[in-house]
Design an enzyme around this catalytic site. Structure first.
Site, PDB file in Angstrom:
ATOM      1  N   ASP A  68       0.878  -1.167   0.000  1.00 23.68           N
ATOM      2  CA  ASP A  68       0.000   0.000   0.000  1.00 23.68           C
ATOM      3  C   ASP A  68       0.919   1.222   0.000  1.00 23.68           C
ATOM      4  O   ASP A  68       2.138   1.100  -0.196  1.00 23.68           O
ATOM      5  CB  ASP A  68      -1.017  -0.038   1.151  1.00 23.68           C
ATOM      6  N   HIS A  69       0.348   2.406   0.246  1.00 21.30           N
ATOM      7  CA  HIS A  69       1.177   3.623   0.234  1.00 21.30           C
ATOM      8  C   HIS A  69       2.266   3.560   1.312  1.00 21.30           C
ATOM      9  O   HIS A  69       3.378   4.027   1.115  1.00 21.30           O
ATOM     10  CB  HIS A  69       0.299   4.861   0.432  1.00 21.30           C
ATOM     11  N   CYS A 113       2.838  -3.512   3.941  1.00 21.46           N
ATOM     12  CA  CYS A 113       2.001  -2.379   4.350  1.00 21.46           C
ATOM     13  C   CYS A 113       2.720  -1.718   5.529  1.00 21.46           C
ATOM     14  O   CYS A 113       3.903  -1.983   5.758  1.00 21.46           O
ATOM     15  CB  CYS A 113       0.572  -2.796   4.672  1.00 21.46           C
ATOM     16  N   THR A 116       2.368  -1.882   8.971  1.00 20.36           N
ATOM     17  CA  THR A 116       2.770  -2.829  10.014  1.00 20.36           C
ATOM     18  C   THR A 116       3.031  -4.228   9.477  1.00 20.36           C
ATOM     19  O   THR A 116       3.662  -5.047  10.152  1.00 20.36           O
ATOM     20  CB  THR A 116       1.635  -2.981  11.054  1.00 20.36           C
ATOM     21  N   GLY A 117       2.485  -4.535   8.325  1.00 23.09           N
ATOM     22  CA  GLY A 117       2.498  -5.905   7.801  1.00 23.09           C
ATOM     23  C   GLY A 117       1.294  -6.711   8.272  1.00 23.09           C
ATOM     24  O   GLY A 117       1.033  -7.799   7.751  1.00 23.09           O
ATOM     25  N   GLY A 137      -2.112  -5.897   8.284  1.00 23.48           N
ATOM     26  CA  GLY A 137      -3.252  -5.902   7.364  1.00 23.48           C
ATOM     27  C   GLY A 137      -3.011  -6.814   6.180  1.00 23.48           C
ATOM     28  O   GLY A 137      -3.883  -7.617   5.802  1.00 23.48           O
ATOM     29  N   HIS A 179       9.666 -24.709   7.957  1.00 22.11           N
ATOM     30  CA  HIS A 179       8.583 -25.408   8.668  1.00 22.11           C
ATOM     31  C   HIS A 179       7.208 -25.174   8.058  1.00 22.11           C
ATOM     32  O   HIS A 179       6.347 -26.047   8.119  1.00 22.11           O
ATOM     33  CB  HIS A 179       8.535 -24.960  10.135  1.00 22.11           C
ATOM     34  N   ARG A 211       7.999 -34.120   8.716  1.00 20.03           N
ATOM     35  CA  ARG A 211       6.882 -33.953   9.652  1.00 20.03           C
ATOM     36  C   ARG A 211       6.086 -32.676   9.377  1.00 20.03           C
ATOM     37  O   ARG A 211       4.901 -32.598   9.681  1.00 20.03           O
ATOM     38  CB  ARG A 211       7.379 -33.959  11.101  1.00 20.03           C
ATOM     39  N   HIS A 212       6.751 -31.703   8.765  1.00 18.72           N
ATOM     40  CA  HIS A 212       6.055 -30.435   8.490  1.00 18.72           C
ATOM     41  C   HIS A 212       5.030 -30.574   7.356  1.00 18.72           C
ATOM     42  O   HIS A 212       4.046 -29.856   7.325  1.00 18.72           O
ATOM     43  CB  HIS A 212       7.064 -29.345   8.147  1.00 18.72           C
ATOM     44  N   ARG A 236       1.630 -31.469   8.605  1.00 15.76           N
ATOM     45  CA  ARG A 236       0.958 -30.339   9.263  1.00 15.76           C
ATOM     46  C   ARG A 236       0.343 -29.406   8.217  1.00 15.76           C
ATOM     47  O   ARG A 236      -0.751 -28.876   8.407  1.00 15.76           O
ATOM     48  CB  ARG A 236       1.954 -29.604  10.165  1.00 15.76           C
TER      49      ARG A 236
END
Ligand code: RB5
Length: 156
Positions: free
Chosen positions: A8-9, A66, A68-69, A71, A99, A133-134, A137
């Protein structure tokens, strides 16, 4: 590898830097925009563009930025097959690949400096999924995804 990148901006300046970093590494890019930080835009619009490209197989992986990351993470993880990881340091980026087989890296443009962002992105690009194993999951996540896309809202 083909990477889709969007922001975003609040993430546009870091996107421009990371796009140059990726091009220097010889990585092909689809930049979904926006073109600069001058106008305020809505992160769901650009998160959707990148997520659809990765979910649909038109891009191998994605990068979303964005302020904060947070959103972008919320948006990207709504899409089928997307495992988006918000990372602020290289260890999380490495483990999200080993993982979780993360296929979208999310960065907070107002939270992380450009040197750290390049380091995180470089590690994320160079790290492979460990499987084993991952893998089981991740199959459980796919099963949850299939169930929740068909169900009416349920009680836990
Ligand atoms: C934009 O002001 C900001 O809300 C956005 O970039 C992001 O941080 C949202 O999660």
């Amino acid at each position: 590898m083909l990477i889709a990148i969007g922001s975003d901006h609040a993430g546009a300046d870091l996107k421009r830097e990371l796009a140059a970093f990726l091009k220097d590494k010889g990585i092909n890019l689809i930049d979904v925009g926006p073109d600069g930080s001058a106008s305020s835009v809505d992160y769901p619009d650009y998160g959707e563009k990148v997520s659809l490209l990765v979910s649909g197989g038109q891009a191998d992986r994605g990068v979303l930025i964005c302020g904060t990351g947070i959103g972008m993470s919320i948006v990207a993880n709504k899409f089928q097959g997307i495992r988006a990881a918000l990372c602020s340091e290289p260890l999380s980026a490495r483990l999200s690949r080993q993982h979780n087989d993360s296929n979208i890296l999310v960065l907070g443009g107002r939270m992380i400096g450009s040197v750290m962002a390049r380091e995180v992105l470089g590690v994320w690009l160079d790290t492979e999924f460990e499987g084993g194993r991952h893998a089981g999951r991740l199959m459980k996540i796919t099963t949850i995804e299939e169930k929740t896309s068909q169900d009416e809202p349920r009680q836990p």
